[in-house]
Structures are given as structure tokens and as C-alpha cells.
Write a protein that holds these residues in place. Sequence first.
Motif, mmCIF file in Angstrom:
data_model
loop_
_atom_site.group_PDB
_atom_site.id
_atom_site.type_symbol
_atom_site.label_atom_id
_atom_site.label_comp_id
_atom_site.label_asym_id
_atom_site.label_seq_id
_atom_site.Cartn_x
_atom_site.Cartn_y
_atom_site.Cartn_z
ATOM 1 N N ASP A 54 0.550 -1.239 0.206
ATOM 2 C CA ASP A 54 0.018 -0.075 -0.213
ATOM 3 C C ASP A 54 0.722 1.565 0.434
ATOM 4 O O ASP A 54 0.304 2.224 -0.453
ATOM 5 N N GLU A 55 1.993 1.721 0.255
ATOM 6 C CA GLU A 55 3.202 2.035 0.377
ATOM 7 C C GLU A 55 2.854 2.993 -0.820
ATOM 8 O O GLU A 55 3.587 3.792 -1.088
ATOM 9 N N SER A 56 3.483 2.275 -1.977
ATOM 10 C CA SER A 56 3.779 2.421 -3.376
ATOM 11 C C SER A 56 2.128 2.953 -4.406
ATOM 12 O O SER A 56 2.430 2.878 -5.557
ATOM 13 N N LEU A 57 0.971 2.755 -3.826
ATOM 14 C CA LEU A 57 -0.073 2.918 -4.593
ATOM 15 C C LEU A 57 0.474 4.315 -5.365
ATOM 16 O O LEU A 57 -0.358 4.413 -6.418
ATOM 17 N N ASP A 58 0.429 5.176 -4.834
ATOM 18 C CA ASP A 58 0.326 6.761 -6.018
ATOM 19 C C ASP A 58 1.921 7.241 -6.278
ATOM 20 O O ASP A 58 1.979 8.146 -7.078
ATOM 21 N N GLU A 59 2.851 5.748 -6.340
ATOM 22 C CA GLU A 59 3.764 6.160 -7.192
ATOM 23 C C GLU A 59 4.426 7.179 -8.751
ATOM 24 O O GLU A 59 4.633 8.103 -8.206
ATOM 25 N N GLY A 60 3.326 7.112 -9.100
ATOM 26 C CA GLY A 60 3.006 6.490 -10.282
ATOM 27 C C GLY A 60 2.071 8.429 -10.923
ATOM 28 O O GLY A 60 2.748 8.831 -11.634
ATOM 29 N N ASP A 61 1.213 8.630 -9.784
ATOM 30 C CA ASP A 61 0.802 10.541 -9.717
ATOM 31 C C ASP A 61 1.836 10.784 -9.320
ATOM 32 O O ASP A 61 2.029 11.729 -9.924
ATOM 33 N N ALA A 62 2.936 10.491 -8.322
ATOM 34 C CA ALA A 62 3.930 11.265 -7.219
ATOM 35 C C ALA A 62 5.289 11.563 -8.989
ATOM 36 O O ALA A 62 5.486 12.688 -8.947
ATOM 37 N N LEU A 63 5.491 10.590 -9.715
ATOM 38 C CA LEU A 63 6.365 10.739 -10.329
ATOM 39 C C LEU A 63 6.088 12.038 -11.621
ATOM 40 O O LEU A 63 6.544 12.236 -11.939
ATOM 41 N N GLU A 64 4.954 11.606 -12.178
ATOM 42 C CA GLU A 64 4.099 12.300 -12.145
ATOM 43 C C GLU A 64 3.611 13.653 -12.578
ATOM 44 O O GLU A 64 4.235 14.913 -13.572
ATOM 45 N N LEU A 65 3.343 14.229 -10.739
ATOM 46 C CA LEU A 65 3.733 16.113 -10.829
ATOM 47 C C LEU A 65 4.694 15.919 -10.683
ATOM 48 O O LEU A 65 5.426 17.501 -10.999
#
Length: 192
Positions: A54-65
Motif C-alpha cells: 500500500d505504500e507504493s499506491l500513488d508512485e505513478g502520480d508522484a512521478l507524474e507530478l
Amino acid sequence: MDDRPNLEELRQTAEEVAAEWGVELGVPFALSRYSYVAPVGETAVLKVASPGDDESLDEGDALELWAGDGAVRLLRGDKARRALLEERALPGTDISELQDDEATAIAVGVGAKLWRPAGEPFRRVADEVPRWIENAAREPERIDWLLELARELWSSFEPGDGWLVHGDFHHHNILRHGDRHVAIDPKPYRRP
């Protein structure tokens, strides 16, 4: 108990995604123990996170930001399968072997780039820390004075909201990329 994911299942997912995206996987990186991470040619990396991570759930969103400013660039993602095609940092050496002063200066510079205003979908770290502290308290190898210090420090914070931070920021997750350094494996959260 070993809580590591089934890397064979993650490898199969990586192979399916690679075939659909028309890329060829290389040999996975040796330190890939909780996600399947392998090079794709010379300029990209395919990462498949475990469904239970669950800690990596939003990794793509962060990298995109971050868009390559302080972190590797997201090239493509598949949220349903937790797959990310990321820019590959080259030469990719981390800062763990550098002198402390130099490594710290690099980390501060990279961290400052990653500190960005953000809202959804990023989770508030304030909602997670109490659980993390209690999980640490159940560990047989815990260090009691450090656990008490964590509780004391956490109780003194006034949780806030609105700033994205890298949740796994350490020397092994900061890599040389040409003439600069970038972060990988962000485990993103909104700060307290």
C-alpha cells in the motif's frame, strides 16, 4: 514471518505488460525484493509493485507530478496492474558511498525539488504514523528508547496537509543521472 511478495507472480505481470507495451525486459535488479524491477533497454525501467504494497499506491502520480524534476520521469503506467515504465537513471549509482557531507548536500537538494504542494490522490502520512509506531512496538528486535522517542516526537507534531513528500527517502534511493541526482521509489505521502 516473511512478508515479501511472490516475485514470480510479479515477474509474470511484468512480462505481460512488457509484451503489451512492446518493450523487452532485462535481468531484474538484484535489490528488487518487494517489487519486480527490471531494465527495459538502456533508458527505461519497468517496475511492478505487489498488490499488497500500500505504500507504493500513488508512485505513478508522484512521478507524474515531479515530471523528472528531482525524480525519475514516468514514461507510462498501468494502475490496475501496478506497473510503471520509468526513466532509467544512468549511471544509476546511489549516494551511499559518498562522504556524509556530500551525500547530505545532494539529498537536501533533491528533497527540496520533491517538496511540492499536492492534494488527492496522495494519502496523509498523519493517518499512517500511529499504525507504523504500533507495528514497530510489536517487533521482537525493537529498540524501546527509539520507539518511545518516536511516540514523543509524534505527539508533539501538529499534522498539516498539502505537501507531497518522498516516503522512502534515503541514500540508496537517490541515484546519479548524468550530471544530476534523482530519487526513485517514492512511497509518496502528504506531509504532517
